[in-house]
Design a protein around this motif. Structure first.
Motif, PDB file in Angstrom:
ATOM      1  N   GLU A  11     -17.968  21.448 104.829  1.00 27.64           N
ATOM      2  CA  GLU A  11     -16.617  21.125 105.541  1.00 27.64           C
ATOM      3  C   GLU A  11     -15.763  21.949 104.583  1.00 27.64           C
ATOM      4  O   GLU A  11     -14.220  22.075 105.131  1.00 27.64           O
ATOM      5  CB  GLU A  11     -16.150  19.670 105.498  1.00 27.64           C
ATOM      6  CG  GLU A  11     -16.960  19.113 106.563  1.00 27.64           C
ATOM      7  CD  GLU A  11     -16.629  19.423 107.936  1.00 27.64           C
ATOM      8  OE1 GLU A  11     -15.359  20.101 108.237  1.00 27.64           O
ATOM      9  OE2 GLU A  11     -17.626  19.464 108.850  1.00 27.64           O
ATOM     10  N   TRP A  12     -16.127  22.454 103.423  1.00 30.38           N
ATOM     11  CA  TRP A  12     -15.115  23.037 102.745  1.00 30.38           C
ATOM     12  C   TRP A  12     -15.519  24.425 102.110  1.00 30.38           C
ATOM     13  O   TRP A  12     -14.739  25.445 102.578  1.00 30.38           O
ATOM     14  CB  TRP A  12     -15.048  22.175 101.357  1.00 30.38           C
ATOM     15  CG  TRP A  12     -13.761  22.761 100.438  1.00 30.38           C
ATOM     16  CD1 TRP A  12     -12.632  23.100 100.721  1.00 30.38           C
ATOM     17  CD2 TRP A  12     -13.891  22.754  99.008  1.00 30.38           C
ATOM     18  NE1 TRP A  12     -11.943  23.398  99.462  1.00 30.38           N
ATOM     19  CE2 TRP A  12     -12.884  23.250  98.450  1.00 30.38           C
ATOM     20  CE3 TRP A  12     -15.125  22.427  98.176  1.00 30.38           C
ATOM     21  CZ2 TRP A  12     -12.566  23.592  97.044  1.00 30.38           C
ATOM     22  CZ3 TRP A  12     -15.038  22.688  96.856  1.00 30.38           C
ATOM     23  CH2 TRP A  12     -13.747  23.168  96.247  1.00 30.38           C
ATOM     24  N   GLN A  55      -7.929  20.987 103.627  1.00 34.12           N
ATOM     25  CA  GLN A  55      -8.991  20.812 102.501  1.00 34.12           C
ATOM     26  C   GLN A  55      -9.292  19.580 102.224  1.00 34.12           C
ATOM     27  O   GLN A  55      -8.288  18.827 102.330  1.00 34.12           O
ATOM     28  CB  GLN A  55      -8.898  21.690 101.095  1.00 34.12           C
ATOM     29  CG  GLN A  55      -8.696  23.065 101.430  1.00 34.12           C
ATOM     30  CD  GLN A  55      -8.177  23.575 100.082  1.00 34.12           C
ATOM     31  OE1 GLN A  55      -8.913  23.967  99.098  1.00 34.12           O
ATOM     32  NE2 GLN A  55      -6.934  23.702  99.737  1.00 34.12           N
ATOM     33  N   PRO A  56     -10.453  19.072 102.207  1.00 37.74           N
ATOM     34  CA  PRO A  56     -10.653  17.625 101.767  1.00 37.74           C
ATOM     35  C   PRO A  56     -10.479  17.053 100.257  1.00 37.74           C
ATOM     36  O   PRO A  56     -11.379  17.008  99.615  1.00 37.74           O
ATOM     37  CB  PRO A  56     -12.279  17.496 102.335  1.00 37.74           C
ATOM     38  CG  PRO A  56     -13.054  18.697 101.914  1.00 37.74           C
ATOM     39  CD  PRO A  56     -11.913  19.615 102.096  1.00 37.74           C
ATOM     40  N   VAL A  92     -14.738  14.860 107.276  1.00 37.89           N
ATOM     41  CA  VAL A  92     -15.394  14.334 106.251  1.00 37.89           C
ATOM     42  C   VAL A  92     -15.762  12.787 106.202  1.00 37.89           C
ATOM     43  O   VAL A  92     -15.997  11.993 105.524  1.00 37.89           O
ATOM     44  CB  VAL A  92     -14.498  14.365 105.108  1.00 37.89           C
ATOM     45  CG1 VAL A  92     -14.641  15.756 104.409  1.00 37.89           C
ATOM     46  CG2 VAL A  92     -13.103  14.047 105.106  1.00 37.89           C
ATOM     47  N   THR A 133     -13.419   8.759 104.778  1.00 33.39           N
ATOM     48  CA  THR A 133     -12.681   8.722 103.613  1.00 33.39           C
ATOM     49  C   THR A 133     -11.553   7.420 104.189  1.00 33.39           C
ATOM     50  O   THR A 133     -11.171   7.139 105.104  1.00 33.39           O
ATOM     51  CB  THR A 133     -11.907  10.038 103.525  1.00 33.39           C
ATOM     52  OG1 THR A 133     -11.214  10.492 104.845  1.00 33.39           O
ATOM     53  CG2 THR A 133     -12.752  11.065 103.071  1.00 33.39           C
ATOM     54  N   LEU A 135      -7.963  18.695 110.501  1.00 34.55           N
ATOM     55  CA  LEU A 135      -8.382  17.962 109.418  1.00 34.55           C
ATOM     56  C   LEU A 135     -10.103  18.073 109.147  1.00 34.55           C
ATOM     57  O   LEU A 135     -10.630  18.437 110.302  1.00 34.55           O
ATOM     58  CB  LEU A 135      -8.257  16.616 109.912  1.00 34.55           C
ATOM     59  CG  LEU A 135      -6.665  15.972 109.893  1.00 34.55           C
ATOM     60  CD1 LEU A 135      -6.852  14.632 110.198  1.00 34.55           C
ATOM     61  CD2 LEU A 135      -6.146  16.471 108.465  1.00 34.55           C
ATOM     62  N   PRO A 136     -10.367  18.208 108.129  1.00 33.91           N
ATOM     63  CA  PRO A 136     -11.755  18.579 107.711  1.00 33.91           C
ATOM     64  C   PRO A 136     -12.721  17.307 107.969  1.00 33.91           C
ATOM     65  O   PRO A 136     -12.295  15.996 108.044  1.00 33.91           O
ATOM     66  CB  PRO A 136     -11.901  18.572 106.331  1.00 33.91           C
ATOM     67  CG  PRO A 136     -10.720  18.094 105.692  1.00 33.91           C
ATOM     68  CD  PRO A 136      -9.733  18.018 106.774  1.00 33.91           C
TER      69      PRO A 136
END
Lengths: 847, 847
Positions: free
Chosen positions: B240-241, B251-252, B190, B193, B187-188
């Motif tokens: 992160e992407w 991808q987020p 981020v 979220t 998992l990114p």
């Protein structure tokens, strides 16, 4: 299942055109006779819904037509009682005790249910008169604010003060006007229905925006109209719709929808469109048939068969009891075959595949148009969890596929059984009737009549099995414990469809693809030819037999199911119900006059579901498309049936059933997928029928590959192989070898094999492989070309008519403007100084 | 087309992570540096959008990336001026006059446009600084009440105070937890979220219900967030992407959607799913290839070819210049062929067809899940009429299909051209490289390397043509004058797709189905055999050549298009733009620091559309599915490419393009249909490749029909027919008959024909027809079985995940309850006395 309380919903609006609603009274009309039936005692409130319950015989007869939803509705409120009861049962107690306590509990349950209704804000009133023994009535009134709240949650679209006038399309106006003048006599005479061009701008109902409504009072009426009896409607429907004299007219779909709700409206719209589309198919089918009739005398193969000079001696068609026969005896069959097996048939199959694609497309468009006219464009169907099954799910905490396994396995077994049984029934009936007439005097032409009687017996068996299968399918679906009502219905429909389909079509598939194919392939390379003459089709292929089977099955199903089942059985049921409530038929008429409207309606058959109606039509659609290559008259028969069917169904809905609860629906659901599946299957089935059942490919191959002069002359000779009678195996010799009056040394049979005097006697010949390759190539080409064409039709015709897209868009814009104007008059909007001249340009709003 | 005013929209949110919005300032953060760029002069209002216009060179360069929508937006406001101008032109006037007046008119037009914006309630502010010569900036601010009004019309869903907590599914909980732990490192990172399980209950925004919103202030922020730069987002996205080091991570998507809008979010979600699915296909493909490698030594046909003892002399492969050759020379090719043409390949084709069906289904489910998470479930796309074309339509009152005829005809011509040109290019390059090495010393193995160079030349031509075709498609679509933007895009995509597809695939189709098939069928029954050895594939079928062509085309397209076009050209364009605005590159760095955020962003490449990205992927999908039977490694290549492609695209969107205007979208539109079309076509193409291009069927037929011992021994001998060299026609004799060192009397060639000494010399043999029937039967069975399986996959996997259905339903119920509670606290509802304990039972509400 024995725990349900007998509470039946009688929907207020009923079947005879006598009742009136209080609203009409308010509007100033004179009140007479039984018009007060549906008002409250003080005459102020109108009753919207009536429940019935059994007051005496609690156990005896569960109302046969209680739909599952209604049942569970009762169950859900009774759950506490039911739980108590099962507890008590667990602790023991005599049967009598439990019977009595059950009775009491049911009264308790009913009271709890009624309390819940009251808590929801509904007004209840009991009918104390008790005229019909054993039945109690409970009237329900929904007050205005409850209606408003529910309308808001359901996002019902309500008309505003604004009217939307569709801009007429310039170039089409003349054509449209002409078309309208032409079709004017075909329109039903339903008075002042809304014209298609003017429509009230609608918006999702919201109490805050009530001031925007068309008129507060009107919207009240309009909202209630959906559940109220509107006297006029029913009279008009009875006169203009449910009468055979209107058979050539369009149906008053918008009235049907207003009275019966969207779901039933869609069914009749669909049936209407299907019947309309059948007209084209029937015309082309008749033309194809006529083409066959006209060209039958020019058909060289049948001329050669009938030509006595050819004098071809054929091998016997069965072991021992059959004997040699002359090819000229097949003359009649050959000529009859040509009627259905001409070149035009291939074109007709392609036409019908495209017709089916066109039909699906037209329906999508029509549905969209109706969705727009009925303001359903934003409506989304909800999955309503079936609370009866939900309770079961809750009990058996985890219900996995393992628990459903028995149901699935039974179904698979049943499918196999249906296929085999269908074929076996066919073979037994055919064999029996053949045996009856298998004397040496049997003639090829007589066989047809013999077969026909066999098919008729077959049809009767199919019809009986049909009923059995639908009962089993229902039972199996209940075993599967689906979670929601929608899932229940879909599973039930799918099962019933598969079983009924297999039941009707397995003998037909057997004739088309299996019979006569297995006969001559027993021999293998190098082994001495073992000729076993198992039952074969007539000389010119199995097409003729397929045709007979198809036509009789189709006609039989339609005639018997329509007349006997659809008309007879409901009348019988009504009679039984009256007898059950113990009223002598002599008293009946007197009683009927005394009874209130809703009391009389109690004796009507309740509406169960549309599924049997759809099912009948889908199976018919199968007959029309699946084997159309072998029976071009199928669309004609279907058309004639449907013209009657529409009015028959109309009569049933208007006069013989209690008024169904109006249900909203956007589409015809799973039926569309079934139709789609059938029309896809039709392409491949027709490809195989033309390639393998008819003689189309062998003729083509002969004409372009083997004919010495490029004509069909010599084709019959080319299809016949030689057999030396001295090669008959022991015990297979015909018993009467001299039947034809001379000694036969070499006979002929229909196959492509080497001659007895060749290097590999009775071996499959090169022609056989060439023709097989031809047949297979035809299947590939036909299937892919027709599939491509269908997809092309699907792609080219937009699912939503252009006009409707424009109208939806324009109406939306008009509504936005209307709201802006209304808003301006309520709030002060500083940025809209001169909003009359310069309305905001739309494109930025839509960015 | 020359009349457009140069007004470019620069979307506020831009590509580098420096800018902040005033809202953040309000929230109490420190203001520094260029954060004030996007505030109004008084620092109170935040700027939502910035327009640019050309202040000097009015005619010179139309902004290359102005989308059609933007152009027409200008046009529509300029129409009155344009009309005046054409009038003036009609009355005469010199060219110079008209130029000057046009300049003036454009200023007038712009002012009118700005006035219209003001009338809509937007606040405008001009940037007077004028730092970039020739470009003016106009800042736009949308006030709160305008946003509210538009949100209401768009029915934007807004969060309420209520939270919805999804009920965890009991039985899956453990499995889910395990799965989450496994995928955690993928998992990114981020930050905070929203989790998937908790979601704010949303409702269509309405000003009357503002009090229900999550928080009035928050909803302001939230509404503006969609168009505002949120600093954090971009930093996270960049880290992160848009970095290659994250290639193995998810991808987020929700961040991407928040920053770029739903349309771009959907593209990346789709690309991600496609890449994920490719992993399985790649693994299976590699296994199939490995199976081929392992079994190559056990393959009897290639063993027989390589066996020197068999000593078979083959006929020359071309007239005159070629000579006789020994079959053992084809040993290498035969062994290489086996790698791609083993039995596993057939299973792999079936697997890939099902894989494609699974992919489509998974995407539908993923899309539905995203729709739910992004609150798009009720969103309906509107057709926005393209006002530029609408003006043209209005001018040419009736625009019928006749007016579009030239465009259609040109397109059909172009299609034919694309097919022919593709094939011709292929033949020319192959011929040229063959000619180079057609000396007598040519060996079968060397041919492969020769062919490879030919294919590389071919690929370069294809790539050049690709660019040409997309230009032509655009031109043709404009000629067709579509009415709406959606229609424009769809027509453009369809045209471009067809042309690019034909361009890439016509040589491949040619190799697979036409080459080598036409060679030997010239002879007809009874005529003396006319053997013309036109260019043929190697002995073991055309599969090897197909494989080479496929792999090189695919790799070439990916490498060149990715690296050269996607990275190089944008950089080049940026350079050109800077040069055009006449700033020396030396000054650049200094200038960049002085420039405001939006001024610097003016030099970024504008976002045009997602179409090229999708197009590239769809063509790749074609390579992966269409001929997978001949090239099982295709999914692996595609996977490697896509892993890079995702990050490449991410970098482009984050750092190299102006921020695109966020667009809402529910699905990927026409691309889904194209994917579906390709996966349908793949089934039939693979069926034909296996049946006709590979040797699968002849082997089966030999093994089960002709082999004396049921093994493959003798297969090679069986596939070769005999040719008596004395039957060579004049001028076709090989020039060097003694090349092999001995005199050849009878040579062998690959075909099923009768021997020279048989009754019908060189006639097609029975085996030929049997094998043809086998091939055709295989096509029918393969096609229908795989189609049925695909449909079954389609039917079994529900389009909407069960979980989402439940969640939508539960959320709706919760919202209804929430509204009821809120209502109760506002109005007094007499019928709901004790609504806390006895909430109305849902079933009646839903009836």
């Amino acid at each position: 299942m024995g725990k349900q309380l007998k509470i039946t919903f009688i929907h207020l609006a009923d079947a005879s055109p006598n009742s009136r609603c209080c609203l009409n009274l308010k509007a100033g009309e004179a009140a007479s006779g039984d018009q007060h039936d549906l008002c409250s005692k003080d005459g102020q409130k109108h009753m919207d819904y009536i429940l019935t319950y059994s007051t005496k015989k609690l156990f005896s007869d569960l109302h046969p037509s209680l739909s599952l939803k209604e049942k569970t509705c009762c169950l859900s409120c009774c759950q506490p009682c039911a739980r108590d009861q099962s507890l008590r049962k667990y602790h023991g107690g005599t049967q009598k005790q439990s019977l009595r306590s059950q009775e009491e509990e049911k009264v308790l349950c009913r009271e709890e249910f009624e309390d819940n209704l009251k808590k929801m804000g509904l007004h209840l009133e009991k009918d104390e008169s008790n005229r019909i023994s054993g039945v109690g009535f409970l009237k329900i009134h929904a007050p205005w604010d409850i209606l408003c709240r529910e309308a808001e949650f359901l996002k019902l679209k309500m008309p505003t003060k604004e009217f939307y006038q569709a801009t007429p399309q310039h170039k089409m106006r003349k054509l449209n006007a002409f078309f309208k003048r032409i079709t004017a006599p075909l329109l039903p005479n339903v008075g002042d229905t809304e014209t298609e061009d003017i429509k009230k701008v609608c918006y999702p109902f919201s109490r805050e925006k009530l001031h925007l409504s068309h008129s507060t009072y009107y919207s009240t009426v309009c909202m209630q109209c959906r559940t109220l009896t509107v006297n006029l409607f029913l009279q008009v429907l009875y006169r203009e719709w449910a009468s055979y004299s209107n058979f050539y007219k369009y149906q008053p779909i918008s009235l049907i929808r207003k009275y019966f709700g969207e779901k039933i409206g869609l069914y009749f719209a669909w049936l209407g469109l299907y019947t309309q589309m059948l007209i084209f198919a029937a015309i082309v089918g008749v033309l194809v048939f006529l083409y066959g009739c006209i060209t039958v005398d020019d058909d060289i193969p049948s001329m050669e068969i009938c030509d006595k000079r050819n004098n071809i001696t054929m091998c016997p068609l069965c072991d021992k009891s059959c004997s040699y026969w002359k090819l000229t005896m097949a003359c009649g069959t050959a000529r009859a075959s040509h009627l259905f097996d001409s070149t035009a048939t291939v074109l007709f199959s392609i036409f019908m595949a495209l017709w089916a694609a066109m039909f699906m497309e037209s329906w999508k468009r029509r549905q969209m148009r109706l969705n727009y006219m009925w303001d359903l464009t934003n409506f989304e169907e909800e999955e309503v969890s079936n609370e009866y099954f939900a309770a079961l799910h809750a009990k058996a905490a985890k219900l996995t596929w393992r628990d459903r396994m028995p149901a699935y396995m039974t179904f698979i077994f049943l499918m196999t059984f249906a296929i085999l049984f269908g074929v076996i029934i066919y073979r037994v009936t055919t064999q029996a009737s053949l045996q009856m007439s298998s004397m040496p005097s049997i003639r090829a032409n007589v066989r047809l009549t013999v077969k026909s009687t066999a098919v008729i017996i077959n049809v009767v068996v199919i019809l009986i099995l049909d009923e059995v299968y639908s009962k089993i399918a229902r039972w199996l679906t209940i075993l599967e414990v689906p979670k929601t009502d929608k899932s229940f219905e879909q599973r039930l429909i799918l099962k019933t469809f598969i079983l009924k389909f297999l039941n009707a079509f397995s003998p037909i598939f057997y004739i088309a693809f299996i019979r006569g194919k297995t006969a001559n392939t027993a021999s293998s390379y190098g082994v001495l030819f073992k000729q076993s003459f198992s039952p074969q089709c007539a000389h010119t292929g199995c097409l003729m037999e397929l045709c007979i089977q198809l036509s009789i099955t189709m006609l039989g199903k339609q005639l018997i199911q329509n007349n006997l089942f659809e008309i007879g059985i409901p009348k019988l049921k009504k009679l039984i119900r009256r007898i059950k409530t113990k009223r002598a038929p002599v008293q009946e008429e007197q009683d009927d006059k005394d009874l209130k409207r809703y009391e009389a309606d109690f004796f009507l058959e309740p509406f169960v579901s549309l599924n049997p109606e759809y099912m009948e039509m889908i199976i018919q659609f199968g007959f029309v498309t699946l084997f159309v290559a072998s029976f071009p008259l199928a669309p004609l028969f279907a058309l004639l049936n449907n013209v009657i069917e529409i009015r028959l169904d109309a009569k049933k809905f208007v006069a013989e059933l209690r008024r169904p609860v109006a249900a909203r629906a956007k589409d015809i659901g799973i039926w569309y997928n079934l139709l789609r599946g059938i029309s896809k299957a039709a392409i491949i089935v027709n490809a195989f029928v033309i390639a393998f059942t008819s003689d189309f490919i062998p003729r083509l191959v002969y004409q372009y590959g083997y004919s010495p002069d490029g004509t069909m002359h010599g084709f019959i000779n080319h299809t016949l192989s030689y057999f030396n009678v001295s090669h008959f195996q022991a015990e297979t010799h015909p018993l009467q070898p001299l039947h034809l009056g001379y000694k036969v040394e070499v006979c002929r049979y229909k196959d492509y094999r080497m001659a007895p005097w060749s290097f590999n006697p009775y071996d499959i010949s090169k022609v056989y492989w060439a023709i097989l390759a031809g047949r297979l190539a035809f299947v590939i080409i036909f299937q892919n070309v027709v599939m491509l064409l269908s997809d092309f039709v699907d792609w080219v015709i937009p699912d939503i008519p252009k006009e409707i897209i424009t109208r939806i868009y324009e109406e939306k814009m008009q509504m936005v403007e209307f709201f802006m104007r209304e808003e301006h008059s309520l709030y002060s909007m500083p940025m809209l100084d001169n909003q009359d001249e310069n309305r905001p340009t739309p494109q930025l709003r839509r960015s």
